[in-house]
Write a protein that holds these residues in place. Sequence first.
Motif, PDB file in Angstrom:
ATOM      1  N   CYS A 229     -15.387   2.224  -4.223  1.00  0.00           N
ATOM      2  CA  CYS A 229     -14.296   2.286  -5.199  1.00  0.00           C
ATOM      3  C   CYS A 229     -13.740   3.706  -5.263  1.00  0.00           C
ATOM      4  CB  CYS A 229     -14.782   1.846  -6.577  1.00  0.00           C
ATOM      5  SG  CYS A 229     -14.992   0.067  -6.771  1.00  0.00           S
ATOM      6  N   LEU A 230     -14.626   4.680  -5.265  1.00  0.00           N
ATOM      7  CA  LEU A 230     -14.179   6.073  -5.253  1.00  0.00           C
ATOM      8  C   LEU A 230     -13.377   6.348  -3.984  1.00  0.00           C
ATOM      9  CD1 LEU A 230     -17.392   7.968  -6.502  1.00  0.00           C
ATOM     10  CD2 LEU A 230     -15.291   7.523  -7.794  1.00  0.00           C
ATOM     11  N   GLY A 231     -13.878   5.845  -2.858  1.00  0.00           N
ATOM     12  CA  GLY A 231     -13.180   6.060  -1.595  1.00  0.00           C
ATOM     13  C   GLY A 231     -11.799   5.429  -1.593  1.00  0.00           C
ATOM     14  N   ALA A 232     -11.695   4.221  -2.146  1.00  0.00           N
ATOM     15  CA  ALA A 232     -10.390   3.548  -2.204  1.00  0.00           C
ATOM     16  C   ALA A 232      -9.395   4.358  -3.022  1.00  0.00           C
ATOM     17  CB  ALA A 232     -10.547   2.150  -2.800  1.00  0.00           C
ATOM     18  N   LEU A 233      -9.898   4.980  -4.085  1.00  0.00           N
ATOM     19  CA  LEU A 233      -9.011   5.744  -4.966  1.00  0.00           C
ATOM     20  C   LEU A 233      -8.600   7.097  -4.385  1.00  0.00           C
ATOM     21  CD1 LEU A 233     -10.652   4.903  -8.414  1.00  0.00           C
ATOM     22  CD2 LEU A 233      -8.428   4.129  -7.553  1.00  0.00           C
ATOM     23  N   THR A 234      -9.223   7.500  -3.281  1.00  0.00           N
ATOM     24  CA  THR A 234      -8.747   8.722  -2.617  1.00  0.00           C
ATOM     25  C   THR A 234      -7.363   8.491  -2.016  1.00  0.00           C
ATOM     26  OG1 THR A 234      -9.779   8.180  -0.479  1.00  0.00           O
ATOM     27  CG2 THR A 234     -11.103   9.461  -2.046  1.00  0.00           C
ATOM     28  N   HIS A 235      -6.983   7.230  -1.846  1.00  0.00           N
ATOM     29  CA  HIS A 235      -5.654   6.904  -1.315  1.00  0.00           C
ATOM     30  C   HIS A 235      -4.587   6.889  -2.408  1.00  0.00           C
ATOM     31  CE1 HIS A 235      -7.037   5.919   2.740  1.00  0.00           C
ATOM     32  NE2 HIS A 235      -8.057   5.296   2.193  1.00  0.00           N
ATOM     33  N   GLY A 236      -5.019   6.981  -3.662  1.00  0.00           N
ATOM     34  CA  GLY A 236      -4.068   6.976  -4.764  1.00  0.00           C
ATOM     35  C   GLY A 236      -4.515   6.058  -5.881  1.00  0.00           C
ATOM     36  N   ASP A 237      -3.839   6.113  -7.018  1.00  0.00           N
ATOM     37  CA  ASP A 237      -4.177   5.272  -8.159  1.00  0.00           C
ATOM     38  C   ASP A 237      -4.062   3.794  -7.779  1.00  0.00           C
ATOM     39  OD1 ASP A 237      -4.335   7.695  -9.362  1.00  0.00           O
ATOM     40  OD2 ASP A 237      -2.647   7.390 -10.743  1.00  0.00           O
ATOM     41  N   ALA A 238      -4.921   2.977  -8.382  1.00  0.00           N
ATOM     42  CA  ALA A 238      -4.935   1.558  -8.022  1.00  0.00           C
ATOM     43  C   ALA A 238      -5.534   0.727  -9.140  1.00  0.00           C
ATOM     44  CB  ALA A 238      -5.725   1.348  -6.734  1.00  0.00           C
ATOM     45  N   THR A 239      -5.150  -0.539  -9.184  1.00  0.00           N
ATOM     46  CA  THR A 239      -5.760  -1.501 -10.107  1.00  0.00           C
ATOM     47  C   THR A 239      -6.993  -2.100  -9.442  1.00  0.00           C
ATOM     48  OG1 THR A 239      -4.492  -3.370  -9.245  1.00  0.00           O
ATOM     49  CG2 THR A 239      -3.473  -2.066 -11.023  1.00  0.00           C
ATOM     50  N   GLY A 240      -7.763  -2.860 -10.221  1.00  0.00           N
ATOM     51  CA  GLY A 240      -8.913  -3.545  -9.642  1.00  0.00           C
ATOM     52  C   GLY A 240      -8.490  -4.496  -8.543  1.00  0.00           C
ATOM     53  N   TYR A 241      -7.352  -5.159  -8.755  1.00  0.00           N
ATOM     54  CA  TYR A 241      -6.829  -6.079  -7.738  1.00  0.00           C
ATOM     55  C   TYR A 241      -6.484  -5.320  -6.457  1.00  0.00           C
ATOM     56  CZ  TYR A 241      -3.647  -9.262  -5.337  1.00  0.00           C
ATOM     57  OH  TYR A 241      -3.031 -10.037  -4.378  1.00  0.00           O
ATOM     58  N   ASP A 242      -5.849  -4.161  -6.605  1.00  0.00           N
ATOM     59  CA  ASP A 242      -5.498  -3.358  -5.427  1.00  0.00           C
ATOM     60  C   ASP A 242      -6.744  -2.955  -4.647  1.00  0.00           C
ATOM     61  OD1 ASP A 242      -2.796  -3.409  -6.151  1.00  0.00           O
ATOM     62  OD2 ASP A 242      -2.985  -1.582  -7.351  1.00  0.00           O
ATOM     63  N   ILE A 243      -7.786  -2.591  -5.387  1.00  0.00           N
ATOM     64  CA  ILE A 243      -9.028  -2.154  -4.738  1.00  0.00           C
ATOM     65  C   ILE A 243      -9.685  -3.330  -4.015  1.00  0.00           C
ATOM     66  CG2 ILE A 243     -11.365  -1.291  -5.171  1.00  0.00           C
ATOM     67  CD1 ILE A 243     -10.165   0.403  -7.433  1.00  0.00           C
ATOM     68  N   LYS A 244      -9.653  -4.510  -4.642  1.00  0.00           N
ATOM     69  CA  LYS A 244     -10.216  -5.693  -3.981  1.00  0.00           C
ATOM     70  C   LYS A 244      -9.468  -5.984  -2.683  1.00  0.00           C
ATOM     71  CE  LYS A 244     -11.408 -10.561  -4.628  1.00  0.00           C
ATOM     72  NZ  LYS A 244     -10.678 -11.077  -3.454  1.00  0.00           N
ATOM     73  N   LYS A 245      -8.136  -5.906  -2.701  1.00  0.00           N
ATOM     74  CA  LYS A 245      -7.358  -6.134  -1.489  1.00  0.00           C
ATOM     75  C   LYS A 245      -7.672  -5.077  -0.434  1.00  0.00           C
ATOM     76  CE  LYS A 245      -4.907  -8.934  -0.944  1.00  0.00           C
ATOM     77  NZ  LYS A 245      -5.166 -10.295  -0.439  1.00  0.00           N
ATOM     78  N   PHE A 246      -7.882  -3.847  -0.882  1.00  0.00           N
ATOM     79  CA  PHE A 246      -8.260  -2.778   0.051  1.00  0.00           C
ATOM     80  C   PHE A 246      -9.578  -3.117   0.739  1.00  0.00           C
ATOM     81  CE2 PHE A 246     -10.674   1.143   0.818  1.00  0.00           C
ATOM     82  CZ  PHE A 246      -9.822   1.815   1.679  1.00  0.00           C
ATOM     83  N   PHE A 247     -10.550  -3.609  -0.051  1.00  0.00           N
ATOM     84  CA  PHE A 247     -11.836  -4.007   0.520  1.00  0.00           C
ATOM     85  C   PHE A 247     -11.642  -5.115   1.545  1.00  0.00           C
ATOM     86  CE2 PHE A 247     -15.468  -2.611  -2.476  1.00  0.00           C
ATOM     87  CZ  PHE A 247     -14.877  -1.371  -2.647  1.00  0.00           C
ATOM     88  N   GLU A 248     -10.865  -6.128   1.173  1.00  0.00           N
ATOM     89  CA  GLU A 248     -10.668  -7.279   2.058  1.00  0.00           C
ATOM     90  C   GLU A 248     -10.002  -6.883   3.363  1.00  0.00           C
ATOM     91  OE1 GLU A 248      -8.392 -10.059  -0.160  1.00  0.00           O
ATOM     92  OE2 GLU A 248     -10.114 -10.869  -1.261  1.00  0.00           O
ATOM     93  N   ASN A 249      -8.976  -6.068   3.259  1.00  0.00           N
ATOM     94  CA  ASN A 249      -8.193  -5.724   4.449  1.00  0.00           C
ATOM     95  C   ASN A 249      -8.872  -4.690   5.328  1.00  0.00           C
ATOM     96  OD1 ASN A 249      -6.227  -7.459   3.505  1.00  0.00           O
ATOM     97  ND2 ASN A 249      -4.981  -5.848   2.599  1.00  0.00           N
ATOM     98  N   THR A 250      -9.659  -3.811   4.722  1.00  0.00           N
ATOM     99  CA  THR A 250     -10.224  -2.695   5.478  1.00  0.00           C
ATOM    100  C   THR A 250     -11.681  -2.898   5.848  1.00  0.00           C
ATOM    101  OG1 THR A 250      -8.755  -1.248   4.208  1.00  0.00           O
ATOM    102  CG2 THR A 250     -10.456  -0.184   5.514  1.00  0.00           C
ATOM    103  N   PHE A 251     -12.472  -3.476   4.930  1.00  0.00           N
ATOM    104  CA  PHE A 251     -13.915  -3.542   5.144  1.00  0.00           C
ATOM    105  C   PHE A 251     -14.463  -4.957   5.194  1.00  0.00           C
ATOM    106  CE2 PHE A 251     -13.344   0.580   2.842  1.00  0.00           C
ATOM    107  CZ  PHE A 251     -13.740   1.412   3.876  1.00  0.00           C
ATOM    108  N   SER A 252     -13.607  -5.968   5.318  1.00  0.00           N
ATOM    109  CA  SER A 252     -14.093  -7.350   5.257  1.00  0.00           C
ATOM    110  C   SER A 252     -15.104  -7.659   6.357  1.00  0.00           C
ATOM    111  CB  SER A 252     -12.923  -8.331   5.349  1.00  0.00           C
ATOM    112  OG  SER A 252     -12.257  -8.215   6.592  1.00  0.00           O
ATOM    113  N   HIS A 253     -15.029  -6.941   7.474  1.00  0.00           N
ATOM    114  CA  HIS A 253     -15.940  -7.200   8.580  1.00  0.00           C
ATOM    115  C   HIS A 253     -17.240  -6.423   8.473  1.00  0.00           C
ATOM    116  CE1 HIS A 253     -13.532  -3.673   9.633  1.00  0.00           C
ATOM    117  NE2 HIS A 253     -14.506  -3.297  10.426  1.00  0.00           N
ATOM    118  N   CYS A 254     -17.369  -5.564   7.452  1.00  0.00           N
ATOM    119  CA  CYS A 254     -18.586  -4.763   7.377  1.00  0.00           C
ATOM    120  C   CYS A 254     -19.126  -4.585   5.966  1.00  0.00           C
ATOM    121  CB  CYS A 254     -18.362  -3.386   8.014  1.00  0.00           C
ATOM    122  SG  CYS A 254     -17.029  -2.412   7.255  1.00  0.00           S
TER     123      CYS A 254
END
Length: 208
Positions: free
Chosen positions: A7-32
């Motif tokens: 979550c901290l890492g996702a926020l290094t890209h900028g402010d985000a909602t919980g939904y934005d962070i979940k999408k970040f996880f899905e799109n970037t780290f879904s395979h790992c």
Amino acid sequence: MDVKDLCLGALTHGDATGYDIKKFFENTFSHCFLAGYGSIYPALSELTEERLVSARTVPGQAGPSRKLYHLTEAGRKAFLARLEATEPQHKVKSEFLVIMHFAHLLPPARLDAVLNHQLKEIEHKLELIAAYESGEAGSGKTPTSGARFVCGFGKAVMGAASEYIRTHRHQLGKGAGKSISNRRSTRKVSGAAKASQTASRNRGYPHA
């Protein structure tokens, strides 16, 4: 690393909602790395209490208001320290591979269903990576070298896994059910032998 770290890492890209962070996880780290709302929101709550993240309420887009999370300077330092200290392990936990180890015990229909499901899962994750890459390109953002590496690594690993399944699936299930049927046959033979010995003794052949 755990959900709080990511979550901290996702926020290094900028402010985000919980939904934005979940999408970040899905799109970037879904395979790992897997994380859903059930783990993301508690993590954000803890990070807020620790003052590693701050939160403010903003109007929703044609909906209820939302919390927008911001990485504090303390949070940035904590994440960088975590990056420095984390041992780069590559862990794999796969129920799919456990099931495949016992593929010879599965009925053919169940085995095909498991393999087809895995192929669909791989395809879905590849689509998520492609969506992330096209989204970054469409927004005019230039993905970091690390993001490109992770996307490329994910595509290479999952592409190879998909190809392996398609190429070698015909080798699975050979002799399916044999171990079970063999054990059943052994039990039947053993039972029949005991019955024969009992009958022989009853007829007066003690050494039979």
